[in-house]
Scaffold this motif. Structure first.
Motif, short mmCIF file in Angstrom:
data_model
loop_
_atom_site.label_atom_id
_atom_site.label_comp_id
_atom_site.label_asym_id
_atom_site.label_seq_id
_atom_site.Cartn_x
_atom_site.Cartn_y
_atom_site.Cartn_z
N ASP A 244 0.65 -0.58 -0.06
CA ASP A 244 -0.08 -0.16 0.08
C ASP A 244 0.91 1.12 -0.19
N TYR A 245 0.10 2.65 -0.63
CA TYR A 245 0.65 3.99 -0.66
C TYR A 245 1.97 3.70 0.58
N THR A 246 1.03 3.99 1.98
CA THR A 246 1.44 4.40 3.16
C THR A 246 3.00 3.51 3.67
N SER A 247 2.38 2.55 3.59
CA SER A 247 3.94 1.00 4.12
C SER A 247 5.25 1.37 3.04
N PHE A 248 4.77 2.52 1.45
CA PHE A 248 6.10 2.00 1.26
C PHE A 248 6.66 3.39 0.83
N MET A 249 5.21 4.29 1.07
CA MET A 249 6.45 5.65 1.21
C MET A 249 7.04 5.77 2.68
N LEU A 250 6.33 5.32 3.51
CA LEU A 250 6.90 5.08 4.41
C LEU A 250 8.52 4.93 4.47
N LYS A 251 9.16 3.89 4.14
CA LYS A 251 10.12 3.05 3.79
C LYS A 251 10.88 3.97 2.78
N GLU A 252 9.74 4.66 1.84
CA GLU A 252 10.70 5.24 0.53
C GLU A 252 11.67 4.39 -0.28
N HIS A 253 10.52 3.17 -0.67
CA HIS A 253 10.76 2.25 -1.67
C HIS A 253 10.36 2.78 -3.11
N HIS A 254 9.67 4.01 -3.17
CA HIS A 254 9.45 4.79 -4.68
C HIS A 254 11.05 5.37 -4.51
N LYS A 255 11.46 5.64 -4.15
CA LYS A 255 13.02 6.24 -3.98
C LYS A 255 13.65 5.63 -4.96
N THR A 256 13.24 4.25 -4.69
CA THR A 256 14.54 3.25 -5.93
C THR A 256 14.57 3.59 -7.16
N ALA A 257 15.75 2.82 -7.85
CA ALA A 257 15.70 2.38 -9.17
C ALA A 257 14.10 1.44 -9.42
N ASN A 258 13.99 0.26 -9.06
CA ASN A 258 13.41 -0.13 -9.04
C ASN A 258 11.96 -0.40 -8.53
N GLY A 259 11.80 1.03 -7.95
CA GLY A 259 10.17 0.74 -7.17
C GLY A 259 9.35 2.25 -7.47
N LYS A 260 10.44 2.80 -8.54
CA LYS A 260 9.17 4.63 -8.63
C LYS A 260 8.47 4.21 -10.03
N HIS A 261 7.82 3.44 -10.38
CA HIS A 261 6.66 3.55 -11.23
C HIS A 261 5.98 2.71 -10.02
N ILE A 262 4.50 3.07 -10.05
CA ILE A 262 3.50 3.05 -9.81
C ILE A 262 2.01 2.33 -10.05
N SER A 263 1.51 0.88 -10.03
CA SER A 263 0.58 0.86 -11.16
C SER A 263 -1.22 0.48 -9.93
N GLU A 264 -2.05 1.83 -9.90
CA GLU A 264 -3.01 1.07 -9.19
C GLU A 264 -3.83 0.36 -9.65
N THR A 265 -3.28 -0.96 -9.38
CA THR A 265 -4.10 -2.11 -9.35
C THR A 265 -4.62 -2.85 -8.17
N HIS A 266 -5.08 -1.96 -7.50
CA HIS A 266 -5.95 -2.28 -6.10
C HIS A 266 -6.07 -3.46 -5.82
N HIS A 267 -5.24 -4.53 -5.96
CA HIS A 267 -5.42 -5.57 -5.91
C HIS A 267 -6.29 -6.88 -4.38
N ASP A 268 -6.02 -5.92 -3.74
CA ASP A 268 -5.48 -6.35 -2.64
C ASP A 268 -6.04 -5.25 -0.90
N TYR A 269 -7.52 -5.15 -0.56
CA TYR A 269 -7.66 -4.34 0.45
C TYR A 269 -7.65 -4.96 1.40
N THR A 270 -6.75 -5.08 2.62
CA THR A 270 -6.20 -6.03 3.04
C THR A 270 -7.03 -5.77 4.56
N THR A 271 -7.09 -7.22 5.11
CA THR A 271 -6.96 -7.59 6.28
C THR A 271 -6.64 -7.54 7.85
N ARG A 272 -5.79 -7.02 8.59
CA ARG A 272 -5.65 -7.36 9.97
C ARG A 272 -6.66 -7.47 11.53
N LEU A 273 -6.00 -8.04 12.03
CA LEU A 273 -6.92 -8.83 13.48
C LEU A 273 -5.68 -8.35 14.16
#
Length: 365
Positions: A244-273
């Motif tokens: 999700d955006y928040t998780s990889f934003m906080l870890k700055e994955h989007h600033k890496t060479a292999n993380g800067k292209h994001i496609s909104e596949t919205h494949h998993d609305y996550t559930t945590r218990l």
């Protein structure tokens, strides 16, 4: 049974934690003593000064160290409300990654009584005899946050609470359902159709149904620890990942060479218990249960509101940082769903969960 469960968790949960996300005869007294013993350790929210001596001490924990993470803010709300409505008769200590950054550690502490309530991904339960929980890992199971809420707060959510309690001998009680938002693809190139993933390595969750989905897209699922993923993306160890955006934003994955292209596949609305030991809960007084339930309701509302707000804010942040986004409307979602539906159907048939799957699909109409 508990000893066997702990042994299984010790090995299996190391894998489950990559998603990057025992009751005794007197459970209340036992846990209070353990909480008092743990109090001097590093914590993130100290108990307020009060003239009332707490009759119950609770420890609530997640594996997230960021103070701005939705889990952290949700737990803070639980502490605030429970201590207020109980008039200080319940004291709450909040741990944000300080009891362990791996979910496996938190689950073990919950079983031992060293934690009273924890936030965890459901996948670990597949290793202890509850394969039904992997339904939460099916991609394209939910169409929106509204659909997700309607299902988890309705008949389907109640059914899963019952399954978990029965299958774990009441060692785990689902108090509520939280989310870590909706997961999207991010990698070294943009993706609009499943064919765009052919031959690409992708860091995925450890769930079998998740891996089956990405294989069906032509990608190569790869296991990388969450804490090592930034370096793996930067150095080209993996071509892509999903979260999700928040998780990889906080870890700055989007600033890496292999993380800067994001496609909104919205494949998993996550559930945590949000989990508690059911035997411990059953040993509480009705008054204590009422206070805790009030706190759970308030903190769940808070956690979800933060998730939804941070989705928008995190997206804006990664774009401002230079990431390139393919919006949901420009992704061939129907093509991705066509690969997900057969996996959903097979899982439901194999695990006697066709009725539960139909509950979810019906709620989307």
């Amino acid at each position: 049974m508990k000893k066997k469960t702990a042994l299984v968790l010790a090995s299996a949960m190391v894998v489950a934690s990559l998603a990057g996300c025992g009751g005794g005869s007197k459970p209340a007294e036992t846990t209070a003593a353990q909480a008092e013993a743990a109090a001097p350790a590093q914590t993130d929210a100290a108990a307020p000064a009060s003239s009332v001596t707490p009759e119950l001490n609770l420890i609530i924990a997640s594996n997230q160290t960021s103070l701005e993470n939705p889990y952290s803010l949700g737990m803070d709300k639980f502490k605030e409300v429970v201590e207020d409505v109980s008039g200080g008769k319940i004291a709450v200590t909040v741990h944000k990654g300080t009891l362990g950054e791996n979910e496996s550690e938190l689950i073990e502490k919950l079983e031992m009584g060293a934690a009273s309530m924890v936030v965890a991904s459901p996948g670990f339960m597949t290793a202890i005899g509850v394969p039904e929980v992997d339904i939460f890992s099916l991609n394209y199971l939910f169409d929106s946050f509204d659909h997700w809420e309607a299902c988890l707060d309705g008949e389907f959510g109640d059914r899963m609470k019952q399954v978990v309690s029965e299958k774990t001998g009441n060692n785990f009680r689902i108090m509520s359902y939280w989310s870590s938002s909706v997961r999207d693809y991010y990698g070294k190139k943009e993706v609009k159709t499943p064919a765009d993933l052919k031959g690409m390595t992708i860091r995925t969750q450890s769930s079998q149904v998740q891996q089956d989905f990405w294989k069906a897209c032509g990608a190569i699922p790869t296991s990388v620890a969450w804490g090592e993923l930034y370096q793996a993306l930067q150095q080209g160890v993996v071509d892509s990942a999903e979260n999700d955006y928040t998780s990889f934003m906080l870890k700055e994955h989007h600033k890496t060479a292999n993380g800067k292209h994001i496609s909104e596949t919205h494949h998993d609305y996550t559930t945590r218990l949000l989990l508690m030991n059911g035997n411990f809960y059953d040993g509480l007084t009705d008054e204590q249960k009422g206070w805790i339930e009030e706190g759970v309701e308030a903190c769940t509302k808070e956690e979800r509101e933060v998730v939804y707000r941070m989705f928008k804010e995190s997206k804006e942040k990664v774009i401002a940082d230079g990431a390139e986004v393919v919006n949901f409307e420009d992704v061939d979602i129907d093509a991705f769903k066509a690969l997900a539906i057969p996996i959903q159907d097979k899982f439901a048939a194999d695990n006697n969960m066709t009725a539960e799957l139909e509950m979810i699909r019906a709620a989307a109409k």
